[in-house]
Structures are given as structure tokens and as C-alpha cells.
Design an enzyme around this catalytic site. Structure first.
Site, short mmCIF file in Angstrom:
data_model
loop_
_atom_site.label_atom_id
_atom_site.label_comp_id
_atom_site.label_asym_id
_atom_site.label_seq_id
_atom_site.Cartn_x
_atom_site.Cartn_y
_atom_site.Cartn_z
N HIS A 1 2.87 6.18 -1.79
CA HIS A 1 3.31 7.41 -1.14
C HIS A 1 4.96 7.37 -1.21
CE1 HIS A 1 -0.69 7.61 0.60
NE2 HIS A 1 -0.50 6.87 1.26
N HIS B 1 0.82 -1.26 -0.11
CA HIS B 1 -0.09 0.01 0.06
C HIS B 1 0.61 1.24 0.08
CE1 HIS B 1 -3.67 2.46 0.74
NE2 HIS B 1 -2.81 2.97 1.49
N LYS C 1 11.10 3.48 9.68
CA LYS C 1 11.45 3.94 11.27
C LYS C 1 10.01 4.46 11.92
CE LYS C 1 14.70 6.62 14.06
NZ LYS C 1 15.71 7.56 14.09
#
Length: 204
Positions: free
Chosen positions: A116, A101, A154
Site C-alpha cells: 500500500h 505487509h 500516525k
């Protein structure tokens, strides 16, 4: 969107391993994902390469001190489940993951969701598969980035128990990343998959 990218960056081990993962997914939700042995090995290669970076070593060290993980092997195993573990976004099929995704992108009911990641966008734009018409950006100029791995890796670790915005600094500039966990299914002992993570603003 991109006028120039120094593609020598893509020969770095972390970037090369990351790019190898991008063609391992079905675009449409509702179609179950099935990884081949080679694709599973590519996931392991990527995890192995990012664990060589200073920032991931620092992250593991911090979480180890907080008694979140007793060994690096346990940490990497959790990363793999959290990001690559499959869950269902449509029709009860195991058709999605946090990695797919966020970094590769998906198509649901004819609309692109996720997607993204600038590397994926750059590669699709270069091939003439996407066209970016305009944008509004009021933050500081973006310079070449020398970070060795996608920053969302992270940030994603801190979204295990709550969806939230994470404030951080990149190249001396503050920004915020929104993270969400997947709440419809879990792995392990009730641990949550990554649903999404993306930059939402540049704070001032």
C-alpha cells in the site's frame, strides 16, 4: 502510474531510512523472517529519523498528555513492536509484520497482498517489475507531497483497540484510512500488532 517523481525527495533522512528497509523481507508468506543485526539497526535508524519530525513529536506529545506513554523511549519501543514485530500469516511461521505487509507487500498463494505504499510501487515500476494498466479516481488532483514520513504510521497508533476508518485531511483534502489490527497474536501485555492500513476513499 507515475510520469514524474522528483527523486531528490528520497535523499531526505526519513525517506532514505525508509527505503533501506524495503529489501529486508521475504516476499512469500509461509517463509519465516529473520532479521540480521544490520536490518535491526535499519529499523532503529528509521524510527530515530521519524521521531525528529514535527508530526511525530506532536503525536508523542498528545499520547503523553493522554498518559499512554511515560517517555519517548517507551513510545518508540511500542512503535517498533507494533509495526516490525513478527507474527504468522501462514504455516505457523513468523513470516509477516505490519510494516512488511503495508509498505513492502507480500505474496500469498500467488497473489500480492498489502503493498500500500507509493514509494515501493514507484521503485518497482521503474525497474519494470510491476505494470499499472488503469485506475479510477474522482478526487482532487494530487500534487507533490512534502510530508516527511508515511502517513500510515500516525494512523496506525489509533488502531490498537479497534479496527476502523480514520478520517483526516492531507494537503487540505479530506480522506479516510482503513486500519486493522492483527487479532491472532499479541505482544507485551496483550497489545496488538498492525495488520494493515490503507487509503480507502476520498470523502467529499
Amino acid at each position: 502510474l507515475f510520469t514524474h517523481v522528483n527523486e531528490k525527495l528520497f535523499s531526505k533522512p526519513t525517506y532514505a531510512a525508509f527505503i533501506n528497509l524495503l529489501n529486508n523481507y521475504q516476499r512469500a508468506t509461509g517463509r519465516g523472517e529473520h532479521f540480521t543485526a544490520q536490518e535491526l539497526a535499519e529499523q532503529d535508524t528509521f524510527l530515530r529519523e521519524i521521531m525528529k519530525t514535527a508530526v511525530m513529536k506532536e503525536l508523542y506529545g498528545f499520547l503523553h498528555q493522554q498518559n499512554r506513554y511515560s517517555s519517548e523511549q517507551e513510545f518508540v519501543s511500542d512503535l517498533k513492536n507494533m509495526w516490525f514485530g513478527l507474527y504468522s500469516r501462514s504455516k505457523e511461521e513468523r513470516d509477516s509484520s505490519g510494516f512488511e505487509h503495508v509498505f513492502s507487500g507480500e505474496v500469498k498463494k500467488g497473489k500480492v497482498t498489502g503493498f500500500h505504499n507509493w514509494i515501493r510501487f514507484y521503485m518497482q515500476e521503474k525497474e519494470g517489475l510491476v505494470d499499472y494498466y488503469s485506475h479510477i479516481y474522482e478526487g482532487p488532483p494530487i500534487q507533490d507531497c512534502e510530508y516527511d514520513f508515511p502517513i500510515c504510521w500516525k494512523v496506525g497508533l489509533y488502531s490498537q483497540h479497534a479496527s476502523k476508518q480514520c478520517q483526516l485531511s492531507l494537503g487540505g483534502h479530506p480522506l479516510a484510512i482503513q486500519t486493522y489490527t492483527w487479532n491472532k497474536s499479541t505482544y507485551g501485555n496483550g497489545k496488538k500488532y498492525i495488520a494493515t492500513a490503507y487509503i480507502v476513499s476520498s470523502t467529499h
